[in-house]
Design a protein around this motif. Structure first.
Motif, PDB file in Angstrom:
ATOM      1  N   LEU A   1      43.194  34.776  41.013  1.00  0.00           N
ATOM      2  CA  LEU A   1      42.238  35.510  40.182  1.00  0.00           C
ATOM      3  C   LEU A   1      41.329  34.596  39.360  1.00  0.00           C
ATOM      4  CD1 LEU A   1      44.647  38.330  38.956  1.00  0.00           C
ATOM      5  CD2 LEU A   1      42.852  38.508  40.714  1.00  0.00           C
TER       6      LEU A   1
ATOM      7  N   LYS B   1      42.495  43.519  34.510  1.00  0.00           N
ATOM      8  CA  LYS B   1      41.063  43.417  34.206  1.00  0.00           C
ATOM      9  C   LYS B   1      40.356  42.483  35.190  1.00  0.00           C
ATOM     10  CE  LYS B   1      37.880  41.969  30.621  1.00  0.00           C
ATOM     11  NZ  LYS B   1      37.720  41.222  29.393  1.00  0.00           N
ATOM     12  N   LYS B   2      40.947  41.315  35.435  1.00  0.00           N
ATOM     13  CA  LYS B   2      40.314  40.336  36.318  1.00  0.00           C
ATOM     14  C   LYS B   2      40.281  40.839  37.758  1.00  0.00           C
ATOM     15  CE  LYS B   2      38.434  36.296  36.856  1.00  0.00           C
ATOM     16  NZ  LYS B   2      37.244  35.846  36.178  1.00  0.00           N
TER      17      LYS B   2
ATOM     18  N   LEU C   1      42.038  32.796  36.768  1.00  0.00           N
ATOM     19  CA  LEU C   1      42.283  33.038  35.344  1.00  0.00           C
ATOM     20  C   LEU C   1      42.202  31.726  34.574  1.00  0.00           C
ATOM     21  CD1 LEU C   1      45.349  35.430  35.712  1.00  0.00           C
ATOM     22  CD2 LEU C   1      43.001  36.091  35.138  1.00  0.00           C
TER      23      LEU C   1
ATOM     24  N   GLU D   1      37.444  43.222  37.895  1.00  0.00           N
ATOM     25  CA  GLU D   1      36.160  42.512  37.857  1.00  0.00           C
ATOM     26  C   GLU D   1      35.813  41.902  39.213  1.00  0.00           C
ATOM     27  OE1 GLU D   1      36.394  39.515  34.832  1.00  0.00           O
ATOM     28  OE2 GLU D   1      36.458  40.987  33.207  1.00  0.00           O
TER      29      GLU D   1
END
Length: 92
Positions: A60, A14-15, A62, A18
C-alpha cells in the motif's frame, strides 16, 4: 498525548480505498487471506504480525514512520532513519 492518531486498521482501509484496490487484490499482493485483511480493517483481529505489517507497508506504500508510530515505535524508526541519513551522506 495531544493529537489523535489514526489506527493501523483505518490507515490500511483508507489507503486501499485511495488506491482503488479490492480486499482480494491487496490480500493477494500481501500474501494474506482476504478474510484476515477484512478483519484487520474492521479492527476485529489482534495486532498483526511484523511480517503482515511490513507486507502491507510495501503493497500500500504506507509511510513507515506513521505505521511504526501507531505501534509505539516512532522513536526507534525516527532514530534509525536519522542515523541512516547521516551515514549515507558520508558515502556520497
Amino acid at each position: 498525548m495531544g493529537k489523535d492518531r489514526i489506527s493501523f486498521s483505518d490507515m490500511v482501509r483508507k489507503k486501499r480505498s485511495e488506491l482503488n484496490l479490492s480486499l482480494r487484490e491487496v490480500s493477494e499482493y500481501a500474501g494474506i487471506h482476504p478474510s484476515y485483511l477484512w478483519k484487520l480493517e474492521k479492527d476485529k483481529t489482534k495486532v498483526p504480525s511484523f511480517l503482515v505489517v511490513c507486507s502491507l507497508i510495501e503493497v500500500l506504500h504506507l509511510d513507515i514512520v506513521e505505521v511504526f508510530s501507531v505501534f509505539g515505535y516512532e522513536d526507534l524508526i525516527v532514530g534509525y532513519l536519522k542515523e541512516y541519513q547521516t551515514s549515507s551522506k558520508g558515502r556520497m
